[in-house]
Design an enzyme around this catalytic site. Structure first.
Site: not given
Ligand SMILES: *[C@@H]1O[C@H](CO)[C@@H](O)[C@H](O)[C@H]1NC(C)=O
Ligand SMILES: *[C@@H]1O[C@H](CO)[C@@H](O)[C@H](O)[C@H]1NC(C)=O
Ligand SMILES: *[C@@H]1O[C@H](CO)[C@@H](O)[C@H](O)[C@H]1NC(C)=O
Length: 426
Positions: A170, A231
């Protein structure tokens, strides 16, 4: 943090410059050379469904713990997921203890993962599955656990020692574009140096986009897949935003995808709460057309037979996993109907018709088959099979014919066109 020059591999070694240029154009950008993700990765990832639930005392069945992953591993095998192709069982954020250990290594939270990641990996491997894990290029993960900045080699080695097979890396808590880009590159090389085959899942372009255009040719040399957009959440609006972003940017992202490197529009949320049946069909059909990694985030202990059948649909998975590895694209949009198509191996094509309307009932739509697949998908003729929402053999079509279908609001009809070797009789 500076990369050594020797680590940067040339882009198509120019033995004969002209030939090299031609080959680069024909075969697209060179992919990360780890032999992995030759077709889009398939598996399960905890994030969308289980998020960062740390409360094992009150919610032992849905907190992020080894028990959750062991249960999912069992079900992936017993309920046909593994046979359908879902192979990677992936941990997302919130698996770590709040601190590194005395030797600076990352460690799993000892209460929630009493056996540690190595034992979990052994268990997952004993089921014939692979284990994915999560870390962050910056100083902290998105949820605030220890980041890998300053520890890339150590963390890569730790994951390799544990037997990890995929890393989702990430991009939170990273203070500069240089740190972001160099970090993503460095980790790719660090994983390679461990000698273990580890799929490398990046979010590099997502974190770069607010500042400048990602160089996808470059990203593809380091990552097996890469997230471009926010997301996903369990809602139709989220699916629509992802599809809109993808079609808006298709000129930049479609050609760069191929064996070894894929655009990642994020998890499948089929089998959860937010999508109607038709919307779940749309996600499955379009993720197949987009050659997207198929990483489900749902609860395999409680999933409807319909969602399970959709996620395990062999014909649709075969489109997603097509060995030609070309990503599909939006061909046209008119009157709230979108037509997407994807070239497949053996001169076949996948075609998806989406009804964007959120009002009314099933809409009829006709399309001249000659307008599909650069005019060659159905020339001189083809056999058409509807795969979704239900499978129907539609039979033989001549190149002058129309394909007519009905599509429910927010739904999608997915077809496969197979080239016919029959010669038309005059
Ligand atoms: C590391 O990279 C080299 C050169 O690209 C490649 O040949 C090798 O297979 C890679 N190893 C792993 C474990 O990914
Ligand atoms: C991490 O924190 C240190 C100390 O504040 C800082 O110098 C460094 O640039 C940070 N790294 C990233 C990737 O944000
Ligand atoms: C993008 O990256 C590739 C490979 O690293 C490089 O050859 C190319 O010059 C870059 N393109 C731009 C516009 O910077």
């Amino acid at each position: 943090m500076k990369l050594r020059n020797g680590d940067q591999r040339p882009d198509c070694v120019p033995v004969l410059l002209f030939l090299a240029l031609v080959l680069c154009r024909v075969f697209g950008a060179r992919a990360l050379n780890n032999g992995l993700a030759r077709t889009p990765t398939m598996g399960w990832l905890h994030w969308e469904r289980f998020v960062c639930n740390l409360n094992c005392r009150e919610e032992p069945d849905s907190c992020i713990s080894e028990q959750l992953f062991m249960q999912m591993a069992e079900l992936m095998v017993s309920d046909g997921w593994k046979n359908a192709g879902y192979e990677y069982l992936c941990i997302d954020d919130c698996w770590m203890a709040p601190q590194r250990d005395s030797q600076d290594r990352l460690q799993a939270d000892p209460q929630r993962f009493p056996g540690g990641i190595r034992r979990l990996a052994n268990f997952v491997h004993s089921k014939g599955l692979k284990l994915g894990i999560y870390a962050d290029v910056g100083n902290k993960t998105c949820a605030g656990f220890p980041g890998s900045f300053g520890y890339y080699d150590l963390d890569a080695q730790t994951f390799a020692d544990w037997g990890v097979d995929l890393l989702k890396f990430d991009g939170c808590h990273c203070d500069s574009i240089e740190h972001l880009e160099n970090g993503y590159k460095y980790m790719s090389l660090a994983l390679n140096r461990t000698g273990r085959s580890i799929v490398y899942s990046c979010e590099w372009p997502l974190y770069l986009l607010p500042f400048h255009k990602p160089n996808y040719t470059n990203i593809r040399q380091y990552c097996n897949h890469w997230r471009n957009f926010y997301d996903i959440s369990d809602s139709w609006q989220s699916i629509q935003h992802i599809l809109d972003w993808t079609s808006l940017h298709q000129e930049e992202i479609v050609d760069v995808a191929g064996p070894g490197g894929w655009n990642d529009p994020d998890m499948l949320v089929i089998g959860n709460f937010g999508l109607s049946w038709d919307q779940q069909v749309t996600q499955m059909a379009l993720w197949a057309v987009m050659a997207a990694p198929l990483l489900m985030s749902n609860d395999l202990r409680q999933i409807s037979p319909e969602a399970k059948a959709l996620l395990q649909n062999k014909d649709v998975i075969a489109i997603n996993q097509d060995p030609l590895g070309k990503q599909g694209y939006r061909l046209r949009k008119e009157k709230d109907i979108e037509v997407w198509e994807r070239p497949l191996s053996n001169l076949a094509w996948a075609v998806a018709l989406r009804n964007l309307q959120e009002i009314g009932g099933p809409r009829s739509y006709s399309i001249a088959v000659v307008s599909l697949g650069h005019g060659v998908a159905c020339n001189p003729g083809c056999f058409i099979t509807q795969l979704l929402p239900v499978k129907r053999e539609l039979g033989f079509y001549e190149w002058t014919s129309d394909l007519t279908t009905q599509v429910n609001p927010t739904g999608t009809a997915l077809f496969q066109l197979d080239a016919s070797k029959m010669v038309l009789k005059n």
